[in-house]
Design a protein around this motif. Sequence first.
Motif, PDB file in Angstrom:
ATOM      1  N   PRO A  17      46.993  29.213  12.614  1.00  0.00           N
ATOM      2  CA  PRO A  17      48.389  28.833  12.386  1.00  0.00           C
ATOM      3  C   PRO A  17      48.600  28.024  11.102  1.00  0.00           C
ATOM      4  CG  PRO A  17      47.473  27.552  14.182  1.00  0.00           C
ATOM      5  CD  PRO A  17      46.440  28.575  13.810  1.00  0.00           C
ATOM      6  N   GLU A  18      47.595  27.260  10.707  1.00  0.00           N
ATOM      7  CA  GLU A  18      47.728  26.476   9.478  1.00  0.00           C
ATOM      8  C   GLU A  18      47.763  27.401   8.262  1.00  0.00           C
ATOM      9  OE1 GLU A  18      45.726  22.624   7.255  1.00  0.00           O
ATOM     10  OE2 GLU A  18      44.686  23.534   8.947  1.00  0.00           O
ATOM     11  N   ALA A  19      46.881  28.385   8.219  1.00  0.00           N
ATOM     12  CA  ALA A  19      46.870  29.349   7.113  1.00  0.00           C
ATOM     13  C   ALA A  19      48.156  30.164   7.105  1.00  0.00           C
ATOM     14  CB  ALA A  19      45.652  30.271   7.218  1.00  0.00           C
ATOM     15  N   LEU A  20      48.634  30.543   8.296  1.00  0.00           N
ATOM     16  CA  LEU A  20      49.891  31.295   8.392  1.00  0.00           C
ATOM     17  C   LEU A  20      51.040  30.452   7.853  1.00  0.00           C
ATOM     18  CD1 LEU A  20      51.358  33.853   9.451  1.00  0.00           C
ATOM     19  CD2 LEU A  20      51.680  32.612  11.614  1.00  0.00           C
ATOM     20  N   ALA A  21      51.084  29.182   8.207  1.00  0.00           N
ATOM     21  CA  ALA A  21      52.155  28.292   7.740  1.00  0.00           C
ATOM     22  C   ALA A  21      52.128  28.164   6.224  1.00  0.00           C
ATOM     23  CB  ALA A  21      52.034  26.921   8.400  1.00  0.00           C
ATOM     24  N   GLU A  22      50.931  28.009   5.660  1.00  0.00           N
ATOM     25  CA  GLU A  22      50.818  27.902   4.198  1.00  0.00           C
ATOM     26  C   GLU A  22      51.315  29.176   3.522  1.00  0.00           C
ATOM     27  OE1 GLU A  22      46.711  26.880   3.570  1.00  0.00           O
ATOM     28  OE2 GLU A  22      47.039  24.799   4.216  1.00  0.00           O
ATOM     29  N   GLN A  23      50.935  30.316   4.076  1.00  0.00           N
ATOM     30  CA  GLN A  23      51.327  31.607   3.509  1.00  0.00           C
ATOM     31  C   GLN A  23      52.841  31.809   3.585  1.00  0.00           C
ATOM     32  OE1 GLN A  23      50.038  34.956   5.931  1.00  0.00           O
ATOM     33  NE2 GLN A  23      49.702  36.211   4.102  1.00  0.00           N
ATOM     34  N   VAL A  24      53.419  31.585   4.742  1.00  0.00           N
ATOM     35  CA  VAL A  24      54.856  31.812   4.933  1.00  0.00           C
ATOM     36  C   VAL A  24      55.674  30.803   4.128  1.00  0.00           C
ATOM     37  CG1 VAL A  24      56.741  31.803   6.627  1.00  0.00           C
ATOM     38  CG2 VAL A  24      54.564  32.925   7.183  1.00  0.00           C
ATOM     39  N   ALA A  25      55.301  29.537   4.193  1.00  0.00           N
ATOM     40  CA  ALA A  25      56.044  28.513   3.448  1.00  0.00           C
ATOM     41  C   ALA A  25      55.981  28.780   1.950  1.00  0.00           C
ATOM     42  CB  ALA A  25      55.501  27.127   3.772  1.00  0.00           C
ATOM     43  N   ALA A  26      54.811  29.146   1.454  1.00  0.00           N
ATOM     44  CA  ALA A  26      54.673  29.445   0.025  1.00  0.00           C
ATOM     45  C   ALA A  26      55.560  30.620  -0.372  1.00  0.00           C
ATOM     46  CB  ALA A  26      53.213  29.732  -0.322  1.00  0.00           C
ATOM     47  N   GLN A  27      55.655  31.630   0.489  1.00  0.00           N
ATOM     48  CA  GLN A  27      56.493  32.791   0.180  1.00  0.00           C
ATOM     49  C   GLN A  27      57.964  32.402   0.138  1.00  0.00           C
ATOM     50  OE1 GLN A  27      55.355  36.067  -0.587  1.00  0.00           O
ATOM     51  NE2 GLN A  27      57.447  36.008  -1.360  1.00  0.00           N
ATOM     52  N   VAL A  28      58.410  31.618   1.110  1.00  0.00           N
ATOM     53  CA  VAL A  28      59.818  31.183   1.123  1.00  0.00           C
ATOM     54  C   VAL A  28      60.109  30.354  -0.121  1.00  0.00           C
ATOM     55  CG1 VAL A  28      61.540  29.774   2.326  1.00  0.00           C
ATOM     56  CG2 VAL A  28      60.057  31.320   3.637  1.00  0.00           C
ATOM     57  N   LEU A  29      59.214  29.436  -0.476  1.00  0.00           N
ATOM     58  CA  LEU A  29      59.429  28.603  -1.662  1.00  0.00           C
ATOM     59  C   LEU A  29      59.446  29.452  -2.934  1.00  0.00           C
ATOM     60  CD1 LEU A  29      57.274  25.482  -0.767  1.00  0.00           C
ATOM     61  CD2 LEU A  29      59.766  25.686  -0.721  1.00  0.00           C
ATOM     62  N   GLU A  30      58.593  30.451  -3.005  1.00  0.00           N
ATOM     63  CA  GLU A  30      58.602  31.353  -4.162  1.00  0.00           C
ATOM     64  C   GLU A  30      59.924  32.119  -4.223  1.00  0.00           C
ATOM     65  OE1 GLU A  30      56.415  35.471  -5.400  1.00  0.00           O
ATOM     66  OE2 GLU A  30      55.108  33.850  -4.711  1.00  0.00           O
ATOM     67  N   ASP A  31      60.362  32.640  -3.082  1.00  0.00           N
ATOM     68  CA  ASP A  31      61.632  33.377  -3.026  1.00  0.00           C
ATOM     69  C   ASP A  31      62.809  32.495  -3.439  1.00  0.00           C
ATOM     70  OD1 ASP A  31      60.178  35.545  -2.113  1.00  0.00           O
ATOM     71  OD2 ASP A  31      60.922  35.417  -0.047  1.00  0.00           O
ATOM     72  N   GLU A  32      62.706  31.202  -3.155  1.00  0.00           N
ATOM     73  CA  GLU A  32      63.777  30.255  -3.487  1.00  0.00           C
ATOM     74  C   GLU A  32      63.613  29.657  -4.885  1.00  0.00           C
ATOM     75  OE1 GLU A  32      66.626  29.491  -1.497  1.00  0.00           O
ATOM     76  OE2 GLU A  32      65.835  31.367  -0.671  1.00  0.00           O
ATOM     77  N   ASN A  33      62.601  30.120  -5.605  1.00  0.00           N
ATOM     78  CA  ASN A  33      62.334  29.644  -6.972  1.00  0.00           C
ATOM     79  C   ASN A  33      62.131  28.141  -7.031  1.00  0.00           C
ATOM     80  OD1 ASN A  33      62.589  32.268  -8.243  1.00  0.00           O
ATOM     81  ND2 ASN A  33      64.766  32.085  -7.750  1.00  0.00           N
ATOM     82  N   CYS A  34      61.386  27.627  -6.073  1.00  0.00           N
ATOM     83  CA  CYS A  34      61.086  26.196  -6.051  1.00  0.00           C
ATOM     84  C   CYS A  34      60.164  25.870  -7.225  1.00  0.00           C
ATOM     85  CB  CYS A  34      60.423  25.811  -4.735  1.00  0.00           C
ATOM     86  SG  CYS A  34      59.968  24.068  -4.654  1.00  0.00           S
ATOM     87  N   PRO A  35      60.588  24.980  -8.109  1.00  0.00           N
ATOM     88  CA  PRO A  35      59.778  24.662  -9.286  1.00  0.00           C
ATOM     89  C   PRO A  35      58.710  23.586  -9.035  1.00  0.00           C
ATOM     90  CG  PRO A  35      61.861  23.519  -9.419  1.00  0.00           C
ATOM     91  CD  PRO A  35      61.911  24.354  -8.161  1.00  0.00           C
ATOM     92  N   TYR A  36      58.587  23.136  -7.792  1.00  0.00           N
ATOM     93  CA  TYR A  36      57.689  22.026  -7.477  1.00  0.00           C
ATOM     94  C   TYR A  36      56.591  22.450  -6.515  1.00  0.00           C
ATOM     95  CZ  TYR A  36      61.733  19.476  -9.196  1.00  0.00           C
ATOM     96  OH  TYR A  36      62.783  19.027  -9.961  1.00  0.00           O
TER      97      TYR A  36
END
Length: 170
Positions: A17-36
């Motif tokens: 679940p930790e790896a899944l959370a990192e993967q999903v959160a990173a994808q959402v942040l990328e989709d949202e163009n998070c610069p941080y």
Amino acid sequence: MTVEFSNEQAEELEFDPEALAEQVAAQVLEDENCPYDAVLSLTLVDNEEIRRLNRSFRNLDRATDVLSFPMVGWDSPSDFSMLENSREAEDDFDPDSGQLLLGDIVISVERAKEQAQEYGHSLKREIAFLIAHSVLHLLGYDHMTEKEASVMEKKQENALQELNITREME
């Protein structure tokens, strides 16, 4: 992307679940163009604990699938420019790592398992969906109106599709 992970429930999971959370959160942040670079916490609990939290924080005495506790007071969803133009924004970053402090996500694995069965997909897919949903909440999105709900649904589904986490993945 950093996920501070805690598993406070007894259900054995057939995935990380930790790896899944990192993967999903990173994808959402990328989709949202998070610069941080960002950090969030994810805690897995049972229905009893999420009911207690729901009662304590939302005054609702029932179990729910997920709770999100955003750290940033967004003027509008994913408006990262507000972080660059505000003196208070320094509180939104970890002083040691410099990471954007998104907030906390709490998921009831019991409730997620029930919903996975109801919707006919895997527990992994359900938890990935709840993570995507919650990260959007941490970025200031909501679903109080039909229009807001539609925006969130599209963003959630897009992130999961990009990761090939679909209802048919089993």
